[in-house]
Design an enzyme around this catalytic site. Structure first.
Site, PDB file in Angstrom:
ATOM      1  N   HIS A 272       0.848  -1.194   0.000  1.00 49.52           N
ATOM      2  CA  HIS A 272       0.000   0.000   0.000  1.00 49.52           C
ATOM      3  C   HIS A 272       0.887   1.248   0.000  1.00 49.52           C
ATOM      4  CE1 HIS A 272      -3.610  -2.428   0.696  1.00 49.52           C
ATOM      5  NE2 HIS A 272      -2.838  -3.142   1.506  1.00 49.52           N
ATOM      6  N   PHE A 342      -5.488  -0.983  14.101  1.00 51.40           N
ATOM      7  CA  PHE A 342      -4.470  -0.997  13.051  1.00 51.40           C
ATOM      8  C   PHE A 342      -4.625   0.213  12.136  1.00 51.40           C
ATOM      9  CE2 PHE A 342      -3.709  -2.191   8.549  1.00 51.40           C
ATOM     10  CZ  PHE A 342      -2.332  -2.252   8.570  1.00 51.40           C
ATOM     11  N   ASN A 343      -5.842   0.545  11.748  1.00 53.54           N
ATOM     12  CA  ASN A 343      -6.065   1.710  10.878  1.00 53.54           C
ATOM     13  C   ASN A 343      -5.610   3.005  11.541  1.00 53.54           C
ATOM     14  OD1 ASN A 343      -7.089   0.470   8.567  1.00 53.54           O
ATOM     15  ND2 ASN A 343      -9.181   0.418   9.361  1.00 53.54           N
ATOM     16  N   LEU A 344      -5.693   3.072  12.863  1.00 51.73           N
ATOM     17  CA  LEU A 344      -5.242   4.278  13.561  1.00 51.73           C
ATOM     18  C   LEU A 344      -3.729   4.437  13.496  1.00 51.73           C
ATOM     19  CD1 LEU A 344      -7.523   4.181  16.744  1.00 51.73           C
ATOM     20  CD2 LEU A 344      -7.801   5.605  14.704  1.00 51.73           C
ATOM     21  N   TYR A 346      -2.032   4.488  10.962  1.00 51.75           N
ATOM     22  CA  TYR A 346      -1.707   5.328   9.809  1.00 51.75           C
ATOM     23  C   TYR A 346      -1.604   6.802  10.197  1.00 51.75           C
ATOM     24  CZ  TYR A 346      -2.290   1.790   6.137  1.00 51.75           C
ATOM     25  OH  TYR A 346      -2.131   0.705   5.312  1.00 51.75           O
ATOM     26  N   HIS A 538      -8.007  -8.222  -2.015  1.00 46.08           N
ATOM     27  CA  HIS A 538      -7.699  -8.885  -0.756  1.00 46.08           C
ATOM     28  C   HIS A 538      -8.751  -9.974  -0.543  1.00 46.08           C
ATOM     29  CE1 HIS A 538      -4.988  -5.630  -0.121  1.00 46.08           C
ATOM     30  NE2 HIS A 538      -4.803  -5.854   1.169  1.00 46.08           N
ATOM     31  N   HIS A 560      -3.047 -12.109   0.425  1.00 50.25           N
ATOM     32  CA  HIS A 560      -3.167 -12.832   1.700  1.00 50.25           C
ATOM     33  C   HIS A 560      -3.520 -14.304   1.479  1.00 50.25           C
ATOM     34  CE1 HIS A 560      -2.369  -9.386   4.170  1.00 50.25           C
ATOM     35  NE2 HIS A 560      -3.339  -8.700   3.600  1.00 50.25           N
ATOM     36  N   PRO A 617       4.968  -1.701   4.951  1.00 56.34           N
ATOM     37  CA  PRO A 617       6.271  -1.563   5.614  1.00 56.34           C
ATOM     38  C   PRO A 617       6.269  -0.563   6.759  1.00 56.34           C
ATOM     39  CG  PRO A 617       6.556  -1.661   3.236  1.00 56.34           C
ATOM     40  CD  PRO A 617       5.081  -1.577   3.481  1.00 56.34           C
ATOM     41  N   GLN A 619       4.148  -0.178   9.037  1.00 51.98           N
ATOM     42  CA  GLN A 619       3.703  -0.822  10.266  1.00 51.98           C
ATOM     43  C   GLN A 619       4.513  -2.066  10.640  1.00 51.98           C
ATOM     44  OE1 GLN A 619       1.230   0.353   8.086  1.00 51.98           O
ATOM     45  NE2 GLN A 619       0.666   2.027   9.450  1.00 51.98           N
TER      46      GLN A 619
END
Length: 731
Positions: A272, A342-344, A346, A538, A560, A617, A619
């Site tokens: 991404h 996880f989105n946070l 970013y 995905h 995935h 990368p 994260q």
């Protein structure tokens, strides 16, 4: 000996050998020399008066036959049929320990085998109805090419197109219209009046009916049992192959000059763009920008323009205070099974305004900082020379003009690298847009995404920057948290115009409409000689098996796919069709599946078409070369050999959307042919032993299915054609 040929025998194989180190194929039988004791010679067919078939003699009889004489005599030797002859380099069968499973004396097939083989064949034929297949071969078609009509001598330069200058085609007379969420193209007005569209598209009702049938197959007891057995056989074959042939594979790899894992072209097939840098890179960039451009007006808050310095002062931060820990963008144990957290990640420093300033293309500064950061990423890739990436950029479909804005960002900032191609990712966020009244129904989302693409194809001058940008786009993705539950309907799903509920449509609904529009768009662009796009969503990261079933029906590849471990039927079908699976073990380790439970080594052993990718990368990785980091950890944990790594690297190129000519340059002149004819060890460093082993296993499985159905009236031509041509027309 240079101009003469000797006949050789090894075991039960007879062949012609030039200079004792070359082979030739006759009727798909490859012949080779093993030792001088096996050497036999062929007597001149014209020698003597009998006119009988040639006589084989021992070498001590001191008679040798020239190559021309031998070729002239082949009409009298049934075993040496030259109509399928190929060169040594492309067609040699390597000498290694082969594993052969013989049939029982009885020809009777178990009833379950026959039934399951029929269902597997029907599933493959069903997939063929939904996946885009080109009408014809075009030089500019980059992902889906008509493999049956390829010109192997065709080559393209390192930069196959001018990314910023294009002689736009004149507008065509084709017409298009949107109906029930899918665009339909008519080549002429007469075709439109008569309802003759360029592409026949199945209805949503037909798709859902097929999907329900397919899910019943996937959950069928006999299917699960037999597919599991076939997968276990494949894995056992691989384990035995490694025990018997690992040393020979290593020797073959060592014999290749110059080429090794580091200087193989490898593609990051799932990454991404907004998270393509590591955390240290982003930190350095933010510090540098804050020092050099503190007075840039970067955002509007409460009707007031704020400078970059003012933004950081409001957050009580300065360049000295900033650190990787302060940035807090790296994944930790708290995000496991928490996609919302996880989105946070970013948001640098937990601030959405910093994400908007530094990681968005459409903001107050028109994405200038992200463009500068992207150029640094390009430079890193070009410096590494052998690493390539397919960055994903988001199009949400929440408003018109998104595609034009994105294209302007790419073209105005002159963002192009020979190491990079773009994919467009479409988040499944309709429910969020509906809550704030940005759209009335899901049809508006599909229209906002695809209408500009059809307009730019019909008349490139109507969207000049978009037409330029689309040269670099190789595919589409569909993303979101797969673990979210979705609304189910008991009778039928509403059409996109009728879907005005606050609930998000299910995964299969999105997949069908995205794939259908991409299929029509591809045929339209193909008719105009333009590049086409793959669909690689995905699927199988979390959530239900239905996602992988829908992806099997409509997608060219997936990202995935770890949930394939839960379904032997789907796993076996993904193997047979060789659908590309871009796996990201480090990402899965942080989000949904511990590293030691990841099925990648199992999938690889069984022969599924898997590649390694980085995902995010920012994260999950620490170094400037996240893809090498991914390979390094996989090798250390799973003890991959050099041949294993090189095979995965080759898979990444095959899965990617880079142009046909580049793939010829990277992995071989006939890369699309399955088996050793498609492998060039001097470019891939994958031993022919490994490639031949993989093709033998796959052809054995196809023959097993065909053999089970030989007493039925099933049409197995889709499988027999693949066996005969060694070309995967199933994907």
């Amino acid at each position: 000996m240079s101009d003469r040929t000797l006949l050789t025998m090894s075991g039960n194989r007879l062949g012609v050998n030039n200079d004792f180190n070359r082979s030739e194929v006759f009727d798909d039988k490859v012949f080779r020399t093993t030792s001088s004791s096996d050497l036999l010679e062929l007597e001149d067919p014209n020698h003597g008066d009998s006119g009988e078939s040639p006589v084989i003699r021992r070498p001590e009889e001191n008679y040798q036959l020239s190559i021309n004489e031998l070729l002239n005599s082949t009409k009298k030797i049934e075993t040496l049929n030259l109509r399928n002859s190929r060169s040594y380099v492309d067609a040699q069968e390597p000498d290694y320990h082969k594993l052969i499973i013989t049939q029982t004396i009885s020809d009777e097939r178990p009833p379950d085998d026959v039934e399951v083989s029929g269902l597997i064949l029907e599933a493959i034929q069903m997939r063929k109805r939904y996946v885009y297949t080109p009408f014809k071969s075009t030089p500019t078609t980059n992902f889906n090419i008509n493999k049956e009509n390829l010109n192997p001598t065709e080559n393209i330069t390192e930069q196959p197109f001018d990314p910023f200058h294009l002689e736009h085609l004149p507008p065509c007379e084709s017409q298009f219209e949107e109906k029930d969420g899918v665009f339909h193209v008519f080549l002429t007005q007469k075709d439109k009046d008569e309802g003759r569209a360029i592409t026949e598209v199945n209805s949503l009702r037909t798709f859902m009916k097929d999907l329900n049938w397919f899910l019943n197959v996937v959950s069928s007891g006999p299917c699960k049992t037999i597919c599991y057995q076939r997968l276990e056989i494949l894995q056992a074959k691989y384990n035995l192959h490694i025990l018997l042939n690992e040393v020979q594979e290593m020797s073959a790899s060592k014999s290749v000059p110059h080429r090794d894992f580091y200087n193989l072209r490898k593609v990051d097939t799932h990454i991404h763009h907004s998270a393509a840098m590591n955390q240290k890179h982003l930190l350095k960039f933010i510090k540098k920008t804050l020092r050099n451009n503190p007075d840039d007006k970067v955002i509007i808050r409460d009707g007031k323009e704020l400078t970059l310095k003012e933004v950081f002062e409001s957050l009580q931060l300065n360049t000295y205070d900033l650190s990787v820990n302060t940035l807090d963008v790296h994944a930790d144990k708290h995000i496991f099974h928490r996609f919302d957290k996880f989105n946070l990640k970013y948001n640098p420093c937990g601030q959405s305004r910093l994400r908007e300033i530094f990681l968005k293309t459409d903001n107050h500064i028109k994405g200038r900082y992200l463009a500068e950061l992207t150029k640094e990423l390009f430079n890193d890739l070009e410096t590494s020379r052998y690493q390539y990436a397919e960055y994903r950029l988001s199009i949400y479909g929440r408003k018109e003009g998104e595609f034009d804005n994105l294209a302007s960002w790419v073209v105005d900032n002159r963002l192009f690298s020979k190491n990079v191609r773009w994919l467009i990712q479409i988040p499944r966020l309709y429910s969020e847009f509906k809550k704030i009244n940005m759209v009335d129904n899901i049809a508006e989302v599909f229209s906002n995404v695809f209408k500009p693409l059809f307009e730019a194809t019909k008349d490139p001058k109507s969207h000049p920057k978009l037409a330029l940008f689309l040269q670099q786009v190789v595919g589409f993705d569909c993303v979101d948290d797969e673990s979210k539950p979705t609304k189910r309907f008991t009778r039928k799903y509403p059409s996109p115009r009728e879907w005005n509920y606050p609930d998000n449509p299910p995964y299969a609904y999105y997949a069908f409409y995205l794939a259908s529009n991409i299929k029509v768009l591809n045929h339209f662009r193909e008719s105009r000689g333009m590049n086409t796009f793959s669909f690689r969503p995905h699927a199988g990261e979390a959530g239900e098996i239905e996602h992988l079933a829908a992806a099997f029906m409509v997608a060219n590849g997936i990202a995935h796919g770890v949930n394939l471990r839960k379904s032997p039927v789907l796993q076996y079908l993904y193997y047979l069709t060789q659908i590309g699976i871009a796996m990201s073990p480090l990402s899965n380790n942080s989000l949904f599946l511990n590293y030691n439970r990841n099925p990648l080594p199992t999938f690889f052993a069984r022969g599924l078409n898997v590649s390694l990718s980085t995902d995010d990368p920012l994260q999950f990785h620490y170094t400037k070369e996240p893809l090498i980091e991914e390979y390094s950890i996989a090798q250390q944990v799973w003890k991959f050999s050099s041949s294993d790594q090189c095979e995965i690297v080759r898979n990444s190129v095959l899965q990617s959307g880079f142009e046909h000519g580049l793939k010829i340059h990277w992995i071989g002149q006939n890369y699309w042919i399955e088996g050793t004819q498609g492998n060039d060890i001097t470019k891939t460093n994958v031993p022919n032993i490994r490639i031949h082993f993989r093709w033998n296993n796959l052809s054995d499985e196809l023959k097993w299915i065909i053999g089970n159905l030989k007493e039925t009236d099933a049409d197995t031509s889709i499988l027999t054609t693949r066996l005969q041509t060694r070309i995967n027309t199933l994907n």
